[in-house]
Design a protein around this motif. Sequence first.
Motif, PDB file in Angstrom:
ATOM      1  N   UNK A 189       0.838  -1.200   0.000  1.00 12.93           N
ATOM      2  CA  UNK A 189       0.000   0.000   0.000  1.00 12.93           C
ATOM      3  C   UNK A 189       0.869   1.246   0.000  1.00 12.93           C
ATOM      4  N   UNK A 190       1.944   1.241   0.785  1.00 13.88           N
ATOM      5  CA  UNK A 190       2.844   2.393   0.846  1.00 13.88           C
ATOM      6  C   UNK A 190       3.477   2.672  -0.515  1.00 13.88           C
ATOM      7  N   UNK A 191       3.827   1.630  -1.255  1.00 13.80           N
ATOM      8  CA  UNK A 191       4.395   1.802  -2.596  1.00 13.80           C
ATOM      9  C   UNK A 191       3.369   2.469  -3.511  1.00 13.80           C
ATOM     10  N   UNK A 192       2.120   2.030  -3.436  1.00 15.19           N
ATOM     11  CA  UNK A 192       1.069   2.628  -4.261  1.00 15.19           C
ATOM     12  C   UNK A 192       0.887   4.107  -3.925  1.00 15.19           C
ATOM     13  N   UNK A 193       0.890   4.429  -2.646  1.00 18.81           N
ATOM     14  CA  UNK A 193       0.729   5.822  -2.222  1.00 18.81           C
ATOM     15  C   UNK A 193       1.913   6.654  -2.711  1.00 18.81           C
ATOM     16  N   UNK A 194       3.119   6.162  -2.505  1.00 16.34           N
ATOM     17  CA  UNK A 194       4.308   6.891  -2.932  1.00 16.34           C
ATOM     18  C   UNK A 194       4.385   7.078  -4.428  1.00 16.34           C
ATOM     19  N   UNK A 195       3.884   6.117  -5.181  1.00 16.09           N
ATOM     20  CA  UNK A 195       3.920   6.167  -6.625  1.00 16.09           C
ATOM     21  C   UNK A 195       3.036   7.246  -7.229  1.00 16.09           C
ATOM     22  N   UNK A 196       2.110   7.778  -6.450  1.00 13.43           N
ATOM     23  CA  UNK A 196       1.248   8.855  -6.948  1.00 13.43           C
ATOM     24  C   UNK A 196       2.011  10.165  -7.095  1.00 13.43           C
ATOM     25  N   UNK A 197       3.173  10.252  -6.452  1.00 13.48           N
ATOM     26  CA  UNK A 197       3.911  11.513  -6.409  1.00 13.48           C
ATOM     27  C   UNK A 197       5.262  11.449  -7.114  1.00 13.48           C
ATOM     28  N   UNK A 198       5.578  10.326  -7.729  1.00 14.73           N
ATOM     29  CA  UNK A 198       6.873  10.167  -8.395  1.00 14.73           C
ATOM     30  C   UNK A 198       7.413   8.768  -8.138  1.00 14.73           C
ATOM     31  N   UNK A 199       8.735   8.610  -8.242  1.00 10.07           N
ATOM     32  CA  UNK A 199       9.351   7.308  -7.971  1.00 10.07           C
ATOM     33  C   UNK A 199       9.134   6.977  -6.488  1.00 10.07           C
ATOM     34  N   UNK A 200       8.439   5.844  -6.198  1.00 10.21           N
ATOM     35  CA  UNK A 200       8.070   5.565  -4.806  1.00 10.21           C
ATOM     36  C   UNK A 200       9.234   5.088  -3.935  1.00 10.21           C
ATOM     37  N   UNK A 201       9.211   5.550  -2.701  1.00  5.87           N
ATOM     38  CA  UNK A 201      10.129   5.116  -1.659  1.00  5.87           C
ATOM     39  C   UNK A 201       9.265   4.772  -0.449  1.00  5.87           C
ATOM     40  N   UNK A 202       9.590   3.662   0.201  1.00  3.32           N
ATOM     41  CA  UNK A 202       8.844   3.256   1.388  1.00  3.32           C
ATOM     42  C   UNK A 202       9.699   3.514   2.620  1.00  3.32           C
ATOM     43  N   UNK A 203       9.101   4.187   3.576  1.00  2.00           N
ATOM     44  CA  UNK A 203       9.757   4.444   4.855  1.00  2.00           C
ATOM     45  C   UNK A 203       9.138   3.537   5.911  1.00  2.00           C
ATOM     46  N   UNK A 204       9.986   2.955   6.728  1.00  2.76           N
ATOM     47  CA  UNK A 204       9.546   2.063   7.806  1.00  2.76           C
ATOM     48  C   UNK A 204       9.471   2.889   9.087  1.00  2.76           C
ATOM     49  N   UNK A 205       8.308   2.872   9.709  1.00  2.00           N
ATOM     50  CA  UNK A 205       8.061   3.661  10.923  1.00  2.00           C
ATOM     51  C   UNK A 205       8.055   2.729  12.129  1.00  2.00           C
ATOM     52  N   UNK A 206       8.864   3.043  13.122  1.00  2.00           N
ATOM     53  CA  UNK A 206       8.937   2.248  14.358  1.00  2.00           C
ATOM     54  C   UNK A 206       7.773   2.678  15.263  1.00  2.00           C
ATOM     55  N   UNK A 207       6.595   2.199  14.909  1.00  2.00           N
ATOM     56  CA  UNK A 207       5.358   2.646  15.554  1.00  2.00           C
ATOM     57  C   UNK A 207       5.278   2.231  17.021  1.00  2.00           C
ATOM     58  N   UNK A 208       5.685   1.009  17.342  1.00  2.00           N
ATOM     59  CA  UNK A 208       5.619   0.560  18.742  1.00  2.00           C
ATOM     60  C   UNK A 208       6.528   1.414  19.617  1.00  2.00           C
ATOM     61  N   UNK A 209       7.706   1.730  19.118  1.00  2.00           N
ATOM     62  CA  UNK A 209       8.635   2.576  19.879  1.00  2.00           C
ATOM     63  C   UNK A 209       8.059   3.988  20.046  1.00  2.00           C
ATOM     64  N   UNK A 210       7.429   4.497  19.005  1.00  2.00           N
ATOM     65  CA  UNK A 210       6.777   5.810  19.109  1.00  2.00           C
ATOM     66  C   UNK A 210       5.687   5.780  20.171  1.00  2.00           C
ATOM     67  N   UNK A 211       4.870   4.731  20.119  1.00  2.00           N
ATOM     68  CA  UNK A 211       3.782   4.592  21.084  1.00  2.00           C
ATOM     69  C   UNK A 211       4.337   4.551  22.506  1.00  2.00           C
ATOM     70  N   UNK A 212       5.409   3.798  22.699  1.00  2.00           N
ATOM     71  CA  UNK A 212       6.034   3.709  24.035  1.00  2.00           C
ATOM     72  C   UNK A 212       6.578   5.064  24.483  1.00  2.00           C
ATOM     73  N   UNK A 213       6.935   5.905  23.515  1.00  2.00           N
ATOM     74  CA  UNK A 213       7.442   7.242  23.830  1.00  2.00           C
ATOM     75  C   UNK A 213       6.312   8.252  24.035  1.00  2.00           C
ATOM     76  N   UNK A 214       5.062   7.802  23.922  1.00  2.00           N
ATOM     77  CA  UNK A 214       3.925   8.671  24.221  1.00  2.00           C
ATOM     78  C   UNK A 214       3.161   9.209  23.028  1.00  2.00           C
ATOM     79  N   UNK A 215       3.534   8.828  21.833  1.00  2.00           N
ATOM     80  CA  UNK A 215       2.802   9.286  20.643  1.00  2.00           C
ATOM     81  C   UNK A 215       1.515   8.488  20.486  1.00  2.00           C
TER      82      UNK A 215
END
Length: 182
Positions: free
Chosen positions: A133-159
């Motif tokens: 899905x991230x590739x499809x989203x990125x491809x709408x704006x040019x050559x797609x790049x996927x970024x990996x988000x450390x969501x669990x670590x963010x959540x533990x930090x209060x986000x």
Amino acid sequence: MTSHKELTRISKVLSLVLRHQPELMGIELDPNGWVDVNFLIQQMNVHDIAVNRMLLDEVVETNAKKRFAFSPNGKQIRASQGHSIAVELGYVAQIPPDFLFHGTAEKSVASILNTGLEKRDRQQVHLSQDQKTAIQVGGRHGKPVVLKIHAAAMHQAGYLFYLSDNLVWLTDHVPVQFIDRA
């Protein structure tokens, strides 16, 4: 059955009106982003966009990204996420998976790795559960790049994270330290 082209056209109009500029159709969204279905249909027809309830149902049902939702009683409609106007969608904070993904264009990567992911003109940053899905989203704006988000670590930090009706993860900001190239 309506043509794919026509369904896409109506979907784009709905995205514009329900997410960004309801005034274009002379409608006003309630604080939670809802508008009366019959009034929306009436206003679309006034603006020379031929829509009836059956066609609106088909657009909502067949939209691959499930961008729109009807209220439980079916009398109202709203966009599931992606608003640039202030609405309160009422999503409850949830615990995210360990990793989420963000699709962007190659030209945006340097800026993102400098400042993090910012919501900019949207209400929140959009994250995907999978790389495809991230590739499809990125491809709408040019050559797609996927970024990996450390969501669990963010959540533990209060986000805080929210899951929209169409399974897009939402958060206010992703700091650089939680981002890697996938």
